[in-house]
Enzyme design. Structure first.
Site, PDB file in Angstrom:
ATOM      1  N   ALA A   1      48.621  13.492  37.361  1.00  0.00           N
ATOM      2  CA  ALA A   1      47.608  14.357  36.754  1.00  0.00           C
ATOM      3  C   ALA A   1      48.212  15.163  35.618  1.00  0.00           C
ATOM      4  O   ALA A   1      49.349  15.634  35.705  1.00  0.00           O
ATOM      5  CB  ALA A   1      47.022  15.288  37.817  1.00  0.00           C
TER       6      ALA A   1
ATOM      7  N   GLY B   1       0.796  -1.236   0.000  1.00  0.00           N
ATOM      8  CA  GLY B   1       0.000   0.000   0.000  1.00  0.00           C
ATOM      9  C   GLY B   1       0.824   1.279   0.000  1.00  0.00           C
ATOM     10  O   GLY B   1       1.941   1.308   0.498  1.00  0.00           O
TER      11      GLY B   1
ATOM     12  N   TYR C   1      36.563   9.886  28.699  1.00  0.00           N
ATOM     13  CA  TYR C   1      36.268   9.048  27.535  1.00  0.00           C
ATOM     14  C   TYR C   1      37.165   7.818  27.548  1.00  0.00           C
ATOM     15  O   TYR C   1      38.387   7.938  27.535  1.00  0.00           O
ATOM     16  CB  TYR C   1      36.481   9.821  26.225  1.00  0.00           C
ATOM     17  CG  TYR C   1      36.384   8.908  25.022  1.00  0.00           C
ATOM     18  CD1 TYR C   1      35.181   8.251  24.729  1.00  0.00           C
ATOM     19  CD2 TYR C   1      37.484   8.659  24.197  1.00  0.00           C
ATOM     20  CE1 TYR C   1      35.086   7.378  23.659  1.00  0.00           C
ATOM     21  CE2 TYR C   1      37.384   7.784  23.118  1.00  0.00           C
ATOM     22  CZ  TYR C   1      36.188   7.151  22.856  1.00  0.00           C
ATOM     23  OH  TYR C   1      36.085   6.274  21.798  1.00  0.00           O
TER      24      TYR C   1
ATOM     25  N   ARG D   1      -2.285   8.364   3.441  1.00  0.00           N
ATOM     26  CA  ARG D   1      -2.789   9.091   4.609  1.00  0.00           C
ATOM     27  C   ARG D   1      -1.729   9.204   5.710  1.00  0.00           C
ATOM     28  O   ARG D   1      -1.862   9.997   6.628  1.00  0.00           O
ATOM     29  CB  ARG D   1      -4.043   8.383   5.155  1.00  0.00           C
ATOM     30  CG  ARG D   1      -5.271   8.563   4.273  1.00  0.00           C
ATOM     31  CD  ARG D   1      -6.394   7.607   4.660  1.00  0.00           C
ATOM     32  NE  ARG D   1      -6.171   6.253   4.142  1.00  0.00           N
ATOM     33  CZ  ARG D   1      -6.945   5.217   4.419  1.00  0.00           C
ATOM     34  NH1 ARG D   1      -7.993   5.359   5.215  1.00  0.00           N
ATOM     35  NH2 ARG D   1      -6.690   4.016   3.908  1.00  0.00           N
TER      36      ARG D   1
ATOM     37  N   GLY E   1      -5.666  -2.330  -5.306  1.00  0.00           N
ATOM     38  CA  GLY E   1      -6.540  -2.881  -4.273  1.00  0.00           C
ATOM     39  C   GLY E   1      -6.030  -4.185  -3.670  1.00  0.00           C
ATOM     40  O   GLY E   1      -5.106  -4.818  -4.186  1.00  0.00           O
TER      41      GLY E   1
ATOM     42  N   GLN F   1       3.866  -5.875  -6.497  1.00  0.00           N
ATOM     43  CA  GLN F   1       2.632  -5.321  -7.063  1.00  0.00           C
ATOM     44  C   GLN F   1       3.022  -3.941  -7.594  1.00  0.00           C
ATOM     45  O   GLN F   1       3.238  -3.016  -6.815  1.00  0.00           O
ATOM     46  CB  GLN F   1       1.547  -5.198  -5.984  1.00  0.00           C
ATOM     47  CG  GLN F   1       0.210  -4.734  -6.537  1.00  0.00           C
ATOM     48  CD  GLN F   1      -0.783  -4.327  -5.461  1.00  0.00           C
ATOM     49  OE1 GLN F   1      -0.397  -3.953  -4.351  1.00  0.00           O
ATOM     50  NE2 GLN F   1      -2.064  -4.379  -5.769  1.00  0.00           N
TER      51      GLN F   1
ATOM     52  N   ASN G   1      -3.694   3.790   9.415  1.00  0.00           N
ATOM     53  CA  ASN G   1      -3.643   4.374   8.078  1.00  0.00           C
ATOM     54  C   ASN G   1      -3.133   5.803   8.115  1.00  0.00           C
ATOM     55  O   ASN G   1      -2.787   6.369   7.094  1.00  0.00           O
ATOM     56  CB  ASN G   1      -5.041   4.353   7.439  1.00  0.00           C
ATOM     57  CG  ASN G   1      -5.562   2.930   7.287  1.00  0.00           C
ATOM     58  OD1 ASN G   1      -4.908   2.084   6.694  1.00  0.00           O
ATOM     59  ND2 ASN G   1      -6.716   2.655   7.861  1.00  0.00           N
TER      60      ASN G   1
HETATM   61  C1  UD1 Z   1      -9.019  -3.220   4.451  1.00  0.00           C
HETATM   62  C2  UD1 Z   1     -10.286  -3.999   4.136  1.00  0.00           C
HETATM   63  C3  UD1 Z   1     -11.342  -3.648   5.185  1.00  0.00           C
HETATM   64  C4  UD1 Z   1     -10.815  -4.002   6.555  1.00  0.00           C
HETATM   65  C5  UD1 Z   1      -9.476  -3.325   6.798  1.00  0.00           C
HETATM   66  C6  UD1 Z   1      -8.857  -3.860   8.072  1.00  0.00           C
HETATM   67  C7  UD1 Z   1     -10.365  -4.230   1.691  1.00  0.00           C
HETATM   68  C8  UD1 Z   1     -10.961  -3.749   0.438  1.00  0.00           C
HETATM   69  N1  UD1 Z   1     -10.766  -3.621   2.804  1.00  0.00           N
HETATM   70  O1  UD1 Z   1      -9.317  -1.834   4.349  1.00  0.00           O
HETATM   71  O2  UD1 Z   1     -12.531  -4.382   4.930  1.00  0.00           O
HETATM   72  O3  UD1 Z   1     -11.746  -3.605   7.537  1.00  0.00           O
HETATM   73  O4  UD1 Z   1      -8.549  -3.592   5.737  1.00  0.00           O
HETATM   74  O5  UD1 Z   1      -7.667  -3.194   8.380  1.00  0.00           O
HETATM   75  O6  UD1 Z   1      -9.572  -5.157   1.656  1.00  0.00           O
HETATM   76  N2  UD1 Z   1      -2.485  -3.155   0.016  1.00  0.00           N
HETATM   77  C9  UD1 Z   1      -1.708  -3.657  -1.003  1.00  0.00           C
HETATM   78  N3  UD1 Z   1      -1.981  -3.310  -2.283  1.00  0.00           N
HETATM   79  C10 UD1 Z   1      -3.019  -2.522  -2.617  1.00  0.00           C
HETATM   80  C11 UD1 Z   1      -3.842  -2.019  -1.593  1.00  0.00           C
HETATM   81  C12 UD1 Z   1      -3.552  -2.364  -0.270  1.00  0.00           C
HETATM   82  O7  UD1 Z   1      -0.735  -4.371  -0.751  1.00  0.00           O
HETATM   83  O8  UD1 Z   1      -3.229  -2.283  -3.824  1.00  0.00           O
HETATM   84  C13 UD1 Z   1      -2.177  -3.521   1.392  1.00  0.00           C
HETATM   85  C14 UD1 Z   1      -1.825  -2.325   2.260  1.00  0.00           C
HETATM   86  O9  UD1 Z   1      -0.424  -2.133   2.306  1.00  0.00           O
HETATM   87  C15 UD1 Z   1      -2.354  -2.718   3.618  1.00  0.00           C
HETATM   88  C16 UD1 Z   1      -3.456  -3.708   3.321  1.00  0.00           C
HETATM   89  O10 UD1 Z   1      -3.299  -4.115   1.979  1.00  0.00           O
HETATM   90  O11 UD1 Z   1      -1.372  -3.353   4.397  1.00  0.00           O
HETATM   91  C17 UD1 Z   1      -4.845  -3.106   3.514  1.00  0.00           C
HETATM   92  O12 UD1 Z   1      -4.979  -2.025   2.624  1.00  0.00           O
HETATM   93  P1  UD1 Z   1      -5.676  -0.662   3.067  1.00  0.00           P
HETATM   94  O13 UD1 Z   1      -5.711   0.238   1.892  1.00  0.00           O
HETATM   95  O14 UD1 Z   1      -5.097  -0.156   4.302  1.00  0.00           O
HETATM   96  O15 UD1 Z   1      -7.166  -1.207   3.324  1.00  0.00           O
HETATM   97  P2  UD1 Z   1      -8.224  -0.632   4.358  1.00  0.00           P
HETATM   98  O16 UD1 Z   1      -8.862   0.559   3.761  1.00  0.00           O
HETATM   99  O17 UD1 Z   1      -7.623  -0.501   5.674  1.00  0.00           O
HETATM  100 CA    CA Z   2      -5.590  -0.429   6.495  1.00  0.00          CA
END
Ligand code: UD1
Ligand code: CA
Length: 461
Positions: A425, A11, A368, A15, A81, A76, A230
């Site tokens: 000394a 991710g 030291y 934020r 997502g 990725q 986040n």
């Molecule tokens: C996600 C869940 C939500 C849950 C929450 C719990 C989804 C759609 N939603 O939301 O239901 O309540 O976690 O914490 O799954 N990441 C990737 N690649 C991406 C997007 C995200 O590796 O393209 C990773 C992020 O680094 C993170 C994790 O997936 O560690 C979750 O992603 P994040 O965007 O934080 O999802 P939430 O909005 O928290």
């Molecule tokens: Ca999250």
């Protein structure tokens, strides 16, 4: 091996507003992903069976993983997502019959929850088991959808919730057990037709249901395990929760705290009974502290082994060993490679680096000591310095038992002071001082009589 795990850690963490990848943001001094990986390991899934999806700041995350174990990583390249992230690690679905999926930004998931959810998953014959929690404030977590009979039917993201769905307090923790085959079948059917325009992993639940699969949930006993970070505000909140949990554990084990002000203790630190931790103390890494010590105020101890009955007051110590009954401080720095044997006394404004200091030796003020081997019962006067570096190389200083190093002695290494020897000394010692002898290196005092009178006369004129 029947089980594998996938950690989502690609991710952007927009934020968080950090140049660091989000999963490397720290709770009690350890990256969030470190907590998650330890819980996976604690649940009995080895590094070899754990795949990590990396993307944003991949190099930083990979470098961290390489130090920790033989994890597999999957790139990725675009953030499309959580479902898209899992697709990148599809190979892991071949590694075991059931696969655990969790987020690298939710550090409090524990091994107990992972294994209990697995038991539920296996006994229930489920295709997917979602770990859920009841949150009075469901915030931005995905909501758990149930039909009139209370049967679990899917997950809806906050952004896609109807007004009534927003009120659901049962949330998705982001921790799931999937039957690998069921997930592999569902992934290609995901679409990005939702408010975020992303491929949601959470949609696989509905797809599995439509395929006739069996859905289950496991409700976590402790709602904190759900908490993710986040934003900076959420990260601080996690730190506050973790800090109090760690302190509570030590209180139970007989450690004394009069207040929690400014106290931060890493999750792997061990502290013995009747030790008092005073405000402003930060204990990090693999630090072990014995019994009946007083640590603080205002001390930072990292990767150190501290014995029993030790007092550290305003001390910074890194990768060092401090034996029993040592007293150090205030304003002391112990740099890596320092060993202080029993009963050593280190006073104010003293720095010790990469040196072994023998039993009952005293280094009381403004000194030291670097790259030195110091015997027992040695006394350092005020303001002594080991000159261990000639600008090119570092050299060692050796000081025998019961030697007496006079105030303001400079020891130009490599140099050796024999047992029971004394340096006068103000001496700058450049060669071996034999045992039992006195070394004086000073020019003789020259007295110019009536100098002041003459000076006054000149100034007047
Ligand atoms: C996600 C869940 C939500 C849950 C929450 C719990 C989804 C759609 N939603 O939301 O239901 O309540 O976690 O914490 O799954 N990441 C990737 N690649 C991406 C997007 C995200 O590796 O393209 C990773 C992020 O680094 C993170 C994790 O997936 O560690 C979750 O992603 P994040 O965007 O934080 O999802 P939430 O909005 O928290
Ligand atoms: Ca999250």
């Amino acid at each position: 091996m029947n089980y594998s795990a996938i950690v989502l850690a690609a991710g952007d963490g927009k934020r968080m507003r950090s140049s660091k990848p989000k999963v490397m943001c720290e709770v009690l001094g350890d990256p969030m992903i470190d907590w998650v990986l330890d819980s996976i390991d604690g649940a009995g899934i080895p590094a070899e069976n754990t795949g990590v999806v990396v993307g944003n700041g991949a190099d930083t995350v990979k470098a961290f993983l390489a130090k920790k174990g033989s994890y597999r990583t999957f790139m990725q390249t675009e953030r499309k997502g959580t479902g898209h992230a899992v697709m990148q690690a599809a190979e892991m679905l071949k590694a075991g019959e059931n696969v655990l999926i969790l987020c690298g930004d939710a550090p409090f998931v524990d091994s107990g929850t992972i294994t209990a959810a697995l038991t539920e998953h296996v006994h229930g014959g489920n295709d997917v088991t979602v770990v859920t929690a009841d949150m009075p404030d469901p915030a931005s977590y995905g909501r758990i959808r149930r039909d009139e009979d209370g049967a679990f039917i899917g997950i809806v993201e906050k952004k896609d919730c109807t007004l009534s769905q927003l009120g659901i307090t049962e949330v998705n923790s982001g921790v799931y057990w999937f039957r690998a085959e069921a997930l592999a079948d569902a992934l290609p059917k995901l679409t990005d037709d939702n408010a975020a325009g992303e491929f949601y992993l959470t949609d696989t639940v509905g797809i599995i249901r439509a395929n006739g699969g069996k859905l289950g949930t496991y409700t976590a006993g402790d709602t904190n395990i759900v908490m993710g970070a986040n934003s900076r505000a959420e990260l601080m909140q996690l730190n506050i929760i973790a800090k109090m949990q760690v302190i509570a554990k030590h209180l139970d084990e007989g450690v004394e705290f009069v207040s929690t002000d400014g106290i931060i203790i890493g999750r792997n630190v061990e502290i013995g009974q009747d030790t008092l931790i005073l405000p402003g103390t930060i204990l990090r890494g693999n630090t072990v502290i014995g019994e009946n010590c007083t640590i603080g105020p205002n001390s930072l101890i990292e990767n150190c082994r501290i014995g029993n009955g030790v007092t550290l007051n305003n001390v910074q110590a890194y990768d060092s060993r401090v034996c029993d009954r040592v007293k150090a401080g205030p304003f002391v720095q112990l740099r890596p490679g320092t060993i202080l044997h029993d009963g050593v006394k280190i006073g104010d404004f003293v720095e010790v680096k990469n040196s072994e200091i023998g039993v009952n030796t005293a280094i009381s003020h403004l000194t030291y000591v670097g790259d030195s081997d110091v015997g027992k019962g040695v006394n350092f006067g005020c303001g002594c310095v080991t000159a261990n570096y000639d600008g090119i190389n570092k050299y060692r200083t050796k000081i025998g038992d019961y030697a007496f190093i006079g105030c303001n002695t400079n020891l130009i290494a490599p140099v050796e002071i024999g047992e029971n020897a004394t340096t006068a000394a103000g001496s700058t010692i450049t060669r071996t001082v034999p045992a039992d002898s006195l070394a004086v290196e000073r020019s003789q005092t020259k007295i110019i009589e009536n100098w002041e009178k003459n000076f006054r006369r000149i100034r007047k004129a």
